[in-house]
Design a protein around this motif. Structure first.
Motif, short mmCIF file in Angstrom:
data_model
loop_
_atom_site.label_atom_id
_atom_site.label_comp_id
_atom_site.label_asym_id
_atom_site.label_seq_id
_atom_site.Cartn_x
_atom_site.Cartn_y
_atom_site.Cartn_z
N ALA A 150 0.81 -1.22 0.00
CA ALA A 150 0.00 0.00 0.00
C ALA A 150 0.84 1.27 0.00
O ALA A 150 0.54 2.22 -0.73
N VAL A 190 0.19 3.79 -3.04
CA VAL A 190 -0.58 5.01 -2.79
C VAL A 190 0.27 6.24 -3.08
O VAL A 190 -0.19 7.22 -3.69
N HIS A 228 -9.08 6.80 -9.01
CA HIS A 228 -9.50 5.81 -8.02
C HIS A 228 -8.33 4.91 -7.65
O HIS A 228 -7.68 4.33 -8.51
N LYS A 229 -8.08 4.80 -6.33
CA LYS A 229 -7.06 3.89 -5.80
C LYS A 229 -7.80 2.87 -4.95
O LYS A 229 -8.40 3.22 -3.93
N ILE A 230 -7.78 1.61 -5.38
CA ILE A 230 -8.59 0.58 -4.72
C ILE A 230 -7.70 -0.36 -3.92
O ILE A 230 -6.80 -1.00 -4.47
N HIS A 231 -7.95 -0.43 -2.63
CA HIS A 231 -7.18 -1.21 -1.66
C HIS A 231 -7.75 -2.63 -1.61
O HIS A 231 -8.91 -2.83 -1.26
N ALA A 289 -9.21 0.81 4.60
CA ALA A 289 -8.31 1.24 3.54
C ALA A 289 -7.69 2.57 3.93
O ALA A 289 -8.29 3.34 4.68
N THR A 293 -8.42 6.32 -0.39
CA THR A 293 -8.53 5.12 -1.22
C THR A 293 -9.87 4.44 -0.95
O THR A 293 -10.58 4.77 0.00
N THR A 294 -10.21 3.47 -1.80
CA THR A 294 -11.47 2.74 -1.69
C THR A 294 -11.19 1.28 -1.34
O THR A 294 -10.28 0.67 -1.92
N GLU A 295 -11.96 0.73 -0.42
CA GLU A 295 -11.79 -0.68 -0.06
C GLU A 295 -12.48 -1.56 -1.10
O GLU A 295 -13.63 -1.30 -1.48
#
Length: 526
Positions: free
Chosen positions: A111, A115, A126-129, A137, A141-143
């Motif tokens: 991460a 990130v 969009h940054k998706i964890h 997250a 960021t988005t879980e």
């Protein structure tokens, strides 16, 4: 012609909805569950304003989420951009900015770098964890499970064209910044379709997925191939010889695709004979040349052949293969697969006589569409439809192809060509050697001098002088390494391929000399 590569998952799901598609230790997922998860990913992308044709980054190891997200990206008509999970923030920034990615899915263990790198790229909205079980997250960021949880499990895949780009695989090459090899739906479908024919998948086949899925070998040959063939993938996120042998026994693995260092490690595992790996019926090696000694030792130990193939990210990747129906030659990369032509050209782009060495050039359905937004590099690599590989090889009288070395790795010592692979083959005959790399080093007298770096098998100690004498007896006087270093281990890339560029940098900086316990160097000789 309309065609979306995700069709391979949809067709297999229609035929075998309840068949196990993926295993990761105690976790199992059926084809129906995988297809539904991919549909949710596609719906989530669309719900977040990501349209067909946009690029989506993936920084994920070999976990079930990789094929879920990958096929979701394809279903949405987007372009997948897989990245090495070990990249640092500046490298991630480059990949995402060069591809102008709109989003990136990253694994929780990586991460911090992901990130930071993605945060520097204005196109990334969009940054998706992603994690195994979900959870909190990082800020901004988005879980992953929160993103897809409420999305429908049905999705009509976008009708992309067969010539549309669906994958950008970045290749590091030997110089300059990485270039994005732009592969189409048709490129990748043909590769897995031909692989299905070559491997002749059986209903109960289980393939081990330990080659990184973010690499073309693992993604195209293992992920796409197994999904198209309707067989089961058992995942090993990080290769370890002991764990690999455990999984082979536990899941009755019948197909194993790997790189040479993986076979070295399993062959030299002290307890290998205690594992039941009798279900293995076919092994494949690629990514780097595998010594004939290793192929023969593996077949003697397991009763299973290792078939060597060849290809590059730019060729989707399979170009040639030792196929059962066309025969096998140890040390050869086989013959061209269906629909692919291979020729050996000289420096002027003209075919050389059979048996003579030249550059391996490839033409066929497997050739990438382009280097992403890099027309100059594309024109340099593809001439009159022929992709110039940068590899030196030859064709024998039976049509089998052999790689001699990388064009840029060839050593010119005093006007004589020295091919590192030829010397490495001899070094691997020395019983104490586990790994070897031969490189050229600057030399005032000869222009370049031959240098070898080796690592010993467990429990063995290599005397550099003795090894040098062993090689000297087996090659011409101008070819043997004047200096040899013994390191505890050789640096490797994500697939397990020995990193010669990294070795050369360490040797040049002096970092390699005396590096680690047992390191030594043979004295220079005339």
């Amino acid at each position: 012609m309309s065609f979306n590569l995700a069709t391979i998952l949809e067709e297999t799901t229609a035929k075998h909805p309840d068949k196990v598609a993926i295993i990761l230790d105690d976790f199992k997922m059926t084809y129906k569950q995988l297809d539904e998860a991919a549909n949710q990913v596609a719906n989530a992308l669309r719900a977040n304003g990501i349209e067909a044709g946009e690029r989506v980054g993936m920084m994920l190891p070999n976990v079930p989420h990789f094929p879920m997200i990958y096929f979701g990206i394809l279903k949405a008509g987007c372009v997948a951009v897989p990245m090495n999970v070990l990249l640092k923030a500046p490298e991630i920034e480059y990949y995402l900015s060069d591809s102008e990615a709109s989003a990136v899915f990253y694994w929780d263990m990586f991460a911090a770098e992901a990130v930071e790198g993605a945060g520097r790229v204005s196109s990334v909205k969009h940054k998706i964890h992603v994690s195994m079980m979900g959870g909190d997250a990082p800020e901004g960021t988005t879980e992953f499970f929160g993103m897809i949880g409420d999305q429908p499990k049905e999705f009509d895949s976008v009708a992309t064209g067969s010539d549309d780009i669906c994958l950008l695989i970045y290749t590091s090459g030997t110089t300059g910044k990485p270039k994005g090899a732009a592969l189409t739906n048709f490129n990748l479908f043909e590769c897995c379709h031909i692989g299905t024919h070559i491997f002749e998948f059986l209903e109960d086949d289980v393939i081990m997925a330990t080659l990184p899925m973010f690499h073309s070998f693992g993604l195209s040959n293992v992920v796409n191939g197994s999904i198209h063939g309707g067989i089961t993938m058992t995942l090993l996120p990080r290769f370890d010889a002991d764990k690999a042998l455990q999984i082979m026994q536990r899941d009755k693995v019948s197909l194993f695709l790997g790189v040479p260092t993986m076979y070295f490690a399993m062959l030299n595992h002290p307890e290998r004979s205690t594992y039941d790996i009798s279900k293995l019926r076919l092994c494949v090696s690629g990514g780097a040349s595998i010594p004939g000694e290793v192929i023969n030792a593996w077949e003697k130990a397991t009763g299973t052949k290792i078939l060597e193939g060849y290809g590059l990210s730019e060729t989707s990747p399979t170009a040639t293969f030792n196929q059962i129906e066309t025969g096998q030659k140890v040390g050869s990369i086989g013959k061209p697969v269906w629909g692919v032509r291979v020729a050996i050209f000289d420096d002027e782009g003209k075919p050389v006589p059979q048996g003579e060495r030249g550059e391996i050039c490839i033409k066929g359905h497997n050739i990438m569409k382009e280097y992403w937004r890099n027309p100059k590099a594309t024109a340099e690599a593809i001439k009159d439809g022929w992709f110039h590989s940068g590899d030196i090889g030859y064709e024998d009288e039976e049509g089998f192809l052999f790689i001699v070395d990388r064009k840029k790795e060839m050593i010119i010592r005093g006007g004589f060509n020295v091919y590192p692979r030829e010397i490495e083959e001899v070094i691997y005959q020395y019983p104490k050697v586990a790994e070897a790399a031969v490189i050229g080093m600057p030399d005032e007298k000869f222009g370049e001098e031959v240098h070898a770096v080796v690592a010993a098998k467990p429990g063995e100690k290599i005397d550099a002088g003795e090894l040098q004498a062993f090689i000297k007896e087996r090659v011409a006087a101008y070819k043997y390494p004047r200096t040899i270093q013994v390191w505890p281990e050789l640096p490797k890339g994500p697939t397990g391929k020995i990193m010669k560029l990294e070795i050369k940098k360490k040797v040049e900086s002096g970092e390699g000399e005396g590096a680690g316990a047992g390191a030594e160097q043979a004295p220079a000789k005339a």
